[in-house]
Design a protein around this motif. Structure first.
Motif, PDB file in Angstrom:
ATOM      1  N   LEU A 166      42.130  57.995  50.615  1.00  0.00           N
ATOM      2  CA  LEU A 166      41.984  56.897  49.682  1.00  0.00           C
ATOM      3  C   LEU A 166      43.220  56.710  48.815  1.00  0.00           C
ATOM      4  CD1 LEU A 166      38.292  57.334  48.488  1.00  0.00           C
ATOM      5  CD2 LEU A 166      39.205  55.547  49.944  1.00  0.00           C
ATOM      6  N   ARG A 167      44.072  57.702  48.780  1.00  0.00           N
ATOM      7  CA  ARG A 167      45.281  57.592  47.964  1.00  0.00           C
ATOM      8  C   ARG A 167      46.346  56.715  48.611  1.00  0.00           C
ATOM      9  NH1 ARG A 167      45.883  61.807  44.092  1.00  0.00           N
ATOM     10  NH2 ARG A 167      44.213  63.339  44.150  1.00  0.00           N
ATOM     11  N   THR A 168      46.241  56.459  49.885  1.00  0.00           N
ATOM     12  CA  THR A 168      47.318  55.773  50.587  1.00  0.00           C
ATOM     13  C   THR A 168      46.918  54.447  51.224  1.00  0.00           C
ATOM     14  OG1 THR A 168      46.819  57.041  52.593  1.00  0.00           O
ATOM     15  CG2 THR A 168      48.491  57.947  51.103  1.00  0.00           C
ATOM     16  N   ARG A 169      45.655  54.171  51.376  1.00  0.00           N
ATOM     17  CA  ARG A 169      45.248  52.923  52.009  1.00  0.00           C
ATOM     18  C   ARG A 169      43.767  52.678  51.732  1.00  0.00           C
ATOM     19  NH1 ARG A 169      45.590  57.178  55.167  1.00  0.00           N
ATOM     20  NH2 ARG A 169      44.132  57.634  56.852  1.00  0.00           N
ATOM     21  N   VAL A 170      43.342  51.444  51.928  1.00  0.00           N
ATOM     22  CA  VAL A 170      41.925  51.100  51.827  1.00  0.00           C
ATOM     23  C   VAL A 170      41.266  51.445  53.147  1.00  0.00           C
ATOM     24  CG1 VAL A 170      40.269  49.222  51.527  1.00  0.00           C
ATOM     25  CG2 VAL A 170      42.371  49.249  50.174  1.00  0.00           C
ATOM     26  N   LEU A 171      40.155  52.157  53.101  1.00  0.00           N
ATOM     27  CA  LEU A 171      39.422  52.461  54.327  1.00  0.00           C
ATOM     28  C   LEU A 171      38.809  51.179  54.897  1.00  0.00           C
ATOM     29  CD1 LEU A 171      37.601  55.784  53.382  1.00  0.00           C
ATOM     30  CD2 LEU A 171      39.790  55.479  54.549  1.00  0.00           C
ATOM     31  N   GLU A 172      38.696  51.132  56.221  1.00  0.00           N
ATOM     32  CA  GLU A 172      38.246  49.899  56.858  1.00  0.00           C
ATOM     33  C   GLU A 172      36.854  49.471  56.415  1.00  0.00           C
ATOM     34  OE1 GLU A 172      39.068  48.532  60.840  1.00  0.00           O
ATOM     35  OE2 GLU A 172      40.331  50.294  61.159  1.00  0.00           O
ATOM     36  N   ASP A 173      35.963  50.426  56.135  1.00  0.00           N
ATOM     37  CA  ASP A 173      34.625  50.016  55.715  1.00  0.00           C
ATOM     38  C   ASP A 173      34.613  49.461  54.290  1.00  0.00           C
ATOM     39  OD1 ASP A 173      34.969  52.342  54.274  1.00  0.00           O
ATOM     40  OD2 ASP A 173      33.221  53.374  55.088  1.00  0.00           O
ATOM     41  N   GLU A 174      35.737  49.577  53.570  1.00  0.00           N
ATOM     42  CA  GLU A 174      35.841  48.995  52.236  1.00  0.00           C
ATOM     43  C   GLU A 174      36.608  47.670  52.236  1.00  0.00           C
ATOM     44  OE1 GLU A 174      37.684  52.086  49.980  1.00  0.00           O
ATOM     45  OE2 GLU A 174      35.796  53.185  49.696  1.00  0.00           O
ATOM     46  N   LEU A 175      37.205  47.319  53.377  1.00  0.00           N
ATOM     47  CA  LEU A 175      37.986  46.087  53.439  1.00  0.00           C
ATOM     48  C   LEU A 175      37.173  44.831  53.112  1.00  0.00           C
ATOM     49  CD1 LEU A 175      40.294  46.799  56.487  1.00  0.00           C
ATOM     50  CD2 LEU A 175      41.056  46.252  54.168  1.00  0.00           C
ATOM     51  N   PRO A 176      35.880  44.729  53.473  1.00  0.00           N
ATOM     52  CA  PRO A 176      35.131  43.522  53.100  1.00  0.00           C
ATOM     53  C   PRO A 176      35.074  43.271  51.598  1.00  0.00           C
ATOM     54  CG  PRO A 176      33.992  44.683  54.852  1.00  0.00           C
ATOM     55  CD  PRO A 176      35.101  45.583  54.402  1.00  0.00           C
ATOM     56  N   GLN A 177      35.249  44.308  50.794  1.00  0.00           N
ATOM     57  CA  GLN A 177      35.290  44.091  49.343  1.00  0.00           C
ATOM     58  C   GLN A 177      36.555  43.341  48.941  1.00  0.00           C
ATOM     59  OE1 GLN A 177      34.590  47.758  47.088  1.00  0.00           O
ATOM     60  NE2 GLN A 177      33.648  48.653  48.915  1.00  0.00           N
ATOM     61  N   HIS A 178      37.631  43.562  49.691  1.00  0.00           N
ATOM     62  CA  HIS A 178      38.910  42.919  49.395  1.00  0.00           C
ATOM     63  C   HIS A 178      39.071  41.589  50.119  1.00  0.00           C
ATOM     64  CE1 HIS A 178      40.823  46.533  47.475  1.00  0.00           C
ATOM     65  NE2 HIS A 178      39.879  47.137  48.168  1.00  0.00           N
ATOM     66  N   LEU A 179      38.441  41.458  51.292  1.00  0.00           N
ATOM     67  CA  LEU A 179      38.561  40.264  52.121  1.00  0.00           C
ATOM     68  C   LEU A 179      37.153  39.786  52.498  1.00  0.00           C
ATOM     69  CD1 LEU A 179      41.424  41.596  54.425  1.00  0.00           C
ATOM     70  CD2 LEU A 179      41.675  39.978  52.518  1.00  0.00           C
ATOM     71  N   PRO A 180      36.388  39.285  51.518  1.00  0.00           N
ATOM     72  CA  PRO A 180      34.972  38.989  51.755  1.00  0.00           C
ATOM     73  C   PRO A 180      34.718  37.848  52.732  1.00  0.00           C
ATOM     74  CG  PRO A 180      35.667  38.210  49.594  1.00  0.00           C
ATOM     75  CD  PRO A 180      36.784  39.042  50.122  1.00  0.00           C
ATOM     76  N   GLY A 181      35.746  37.041  53.044  1.00  0.00           N
ATOM     77  CA  GLY A 181      35.561  35.950  54.001  1.00  0.00           C
ATOM     78  C   GLY A 181      35.801  36.353  55.444  1.00  0.00           C
ATOM     79  N   GLY A 182      36.035  37.657  55.673  1.00  0.00           N
ATOM     80  CA  GLY A 182      36.305  38.143  57.020  1.00  0.00           C
ATOM     81  C   GLY A 182      37.786  38.324  57.271  1.00  0.00           C
ATOM     82  N   PHE A 183      38.105  39.113  58.306  1.00  0.00           N
ATOM     83  CA  PHE A 183      39.511  39.412  58.569  1.00  0.00           C
ATOM     84  C   PHE A 183      39.712  39.790  60.027  1.00  0.00           C
ATOM     85  CE2 PHE A 183      37.383  43.256  57.085  1.00  0.00           C
ATOM     86  CZ  PHE A 183      37.732  44.203  58.042  1.00  0.00           C
ATOM     87  N   THR A 184      40.974  39.708  60.450  1.00  0.00           N
ATOM     88  CA  THR A 184      41.394  40.197  61.753  1.00  0.00           C
ATOM     89  C   THR A 184      42.449  41.272  61.544  1.00  0.00           C
ATOM     90  OG1 THR A 184      43.077  38.455  61.938  1.00  0.00           O
ATOM     91  CG2 THR A 184      40.909  38.025  62.922  1.00  0.00           C
ATOM     92  N   ARG A 185      42.528  42.185  62.507  1.00  0.00           N
ATOM     93  CA  ARG A 185      43.467  43.299  62.417  1.00  0.00           C
ATOM     94  C   ARG A 185      44.567  43.147  63.457  1.00  0.00           C
ATOM     95  NH1 ARG A 185      41.954  49.747  62.524  1.00  0.00           N
ATOM     96  NH2 ARG A 185      44.025  50.540  62.950  1.00  0.00           N
ATOM     97  N   HIS A 186      45.799  43.392  63.029  1.00  0.00           N
ATOM     98  CA  HIS A 186      46.961  43.338  63.915  1.00  0.00           C
ATOM     99  C   HIS A 186      47.734  44.638  63.731  1.00  0.00           C
ATOM    100  CE1 HIS A 186      46.292  38.958  64.408  1.00  0.00           C
ATOM    101  NE2 HIS A 186      45.814  39.083  63.174  1.00  0.00           N
ATOM    102  N   THR A 187      48.157  45.242  64.846  1.00  0.00           N
ATOM    103  CA  THR A 187      48.767  46.573  64.811  1.00  0.00           C
ATOM    104  C   THR A 187      50.148  46.546  65.461  1.00  0.00           C
ATOM    105  OG1 THR A 187      46.583  47.615  64.901  1.00  0.00           O
ATOM    106  CG2 THR A 187      48.473  48.987  65.452  1.00  0.00           C
ATOM    107  N   PHE A 188      51.082  47.218  64.805  1.00  0.00           N
ATOM    108  CA  PHE A 188      52.458  47.331  65.292  1.00  0.00           C
ATOM    109  C   PHE A 188      52.881  48.793  65.149  1.00  0.00           C
ATOM    110  CE2 PHE A 188      51.601  43.342  63.211  1.00  0.00           C
ATOM    111  CZ  PHE A 188      52.049  42.380  64.095  1.00  0.00           C
TER     112      PHE A 188
END
Length: 255
Positions: free
Chosen positions: A170-192
């Motif tokens: 939790l010190r370095t990133r938002v966990l994925e199950d908490e992302l809806p709190q930050h992006l309540p309208g939904g989101f897509t994931r892109h990885t590089f």
């Protein structure tokens, strides 16, 4: 969010030089995707901009950027390193937080936060972001995550980090199950993916750039330096090591 995660600019005081010198950049493929998706054309608010690593990527893609950063040392580095963009009017730099950006209403088509959203209080940040975004605007949360890549040096570096912190994710990133709190309208994931080459001093600086490890002058720093040097000596090839990163980008909406 725990009390320890509340934004506190003082947590990074004395670390800005190391942050600017040693933190990894972002893969060119991420910048190319942002351009091709048309996400940079409507003005960008880069929140928690730090010393400007991600801000520089946005500017290189042709974005007009308002960078918001609470730490005065980080802001000074950002303004100095991107002075040309400031003079040309492509970049404005502001003291503020995700909960109180100080930016005008409906002033950005995209809000970005790179290596920063884990400090945000979503209950206060989401209404502020809604205010700043134009209708149809989106939010992009980005992390460079070395923990997501399994290489011999990444494993050894992780052992050093855990010895001094317990490795609380939790010190370095938002966990994925908490992302809806930050992006309540939904989101897509892109990885590089990309690699960050480091010499011995660069590895030391990388470690001291993060708020959860001992800083130079701290009582436990000499032990950290010895552990980092041992990791470097075991894995160095051609005079250096490479810490591999997975860059995770979450693009979403607030409504």
């Amino acid at each position: 969010m725990t009390d320890s995660q509340v934004v506190n600019p003082a947590r990074f005081l004395g670390r800005a030089d190391a942050y600017a010198a040693a933190r990894p950049g972002y893969p060119a493929a991420l910048g190319q995707w942002l351009q091709e998706a048309g996400l940079l054309s409507g003005g960008v608010a880069d929140i928690g901009a730090g010393t400007g690593r991600f801000t520089a990527l946005l500017l290189s893609g042709g974005a007009r950027v308002a960078a918001v950063e609470p730490n005065p040392e980080m802001r000074a580095h950002l303004e100095s390193s991107l002075e040309g963009a400031v003079r040309a009017g492509w970049l404005s730099v502001h003291a503020g937080t995700s909960e109180a950006t100080g930016l005008p209403d409906a002033s950005a088509g995209l809000i970005t936060a790179a290596q920063a959203a884990h400090w945000f209080d979503p209950a206060r940040t989401v209404p502020e972001f809604r205010r700043v975004l134009r209708p149809g605007g989106q939010v992009l949360l980005v992390w460079n995550d070395w923990r997501a890549v399994d290489t011999p040096f990444n494993r050894t570096y992780g052992e050093v980090v855990r010895a001094f912190t317990g490795d609380d994710p939790l010190r370095t990133r938002v966990l994925e199950d908490e992302l809806p709190q930050h992006l309540p309208g939904g989101f897509t994931r892109h990885t590089f993916t990309h690699g960050h080459p480091l010499m011995r001093e660069g590895l030391r600086a990388l470690a001291t750039s993060v708020s959860y490890l001992p800083n130079r002058g701290d009582e436990t720093y000499p032990a950290l330096e010895r552990a980092l040097d041992g990791a470097f000596d075991r894995h160095a090839h051609g005079g250096g090591v490479t810490l591999a990163y997975q860059t995770q980008a979450f693009l979403g909406r607030l409504d």
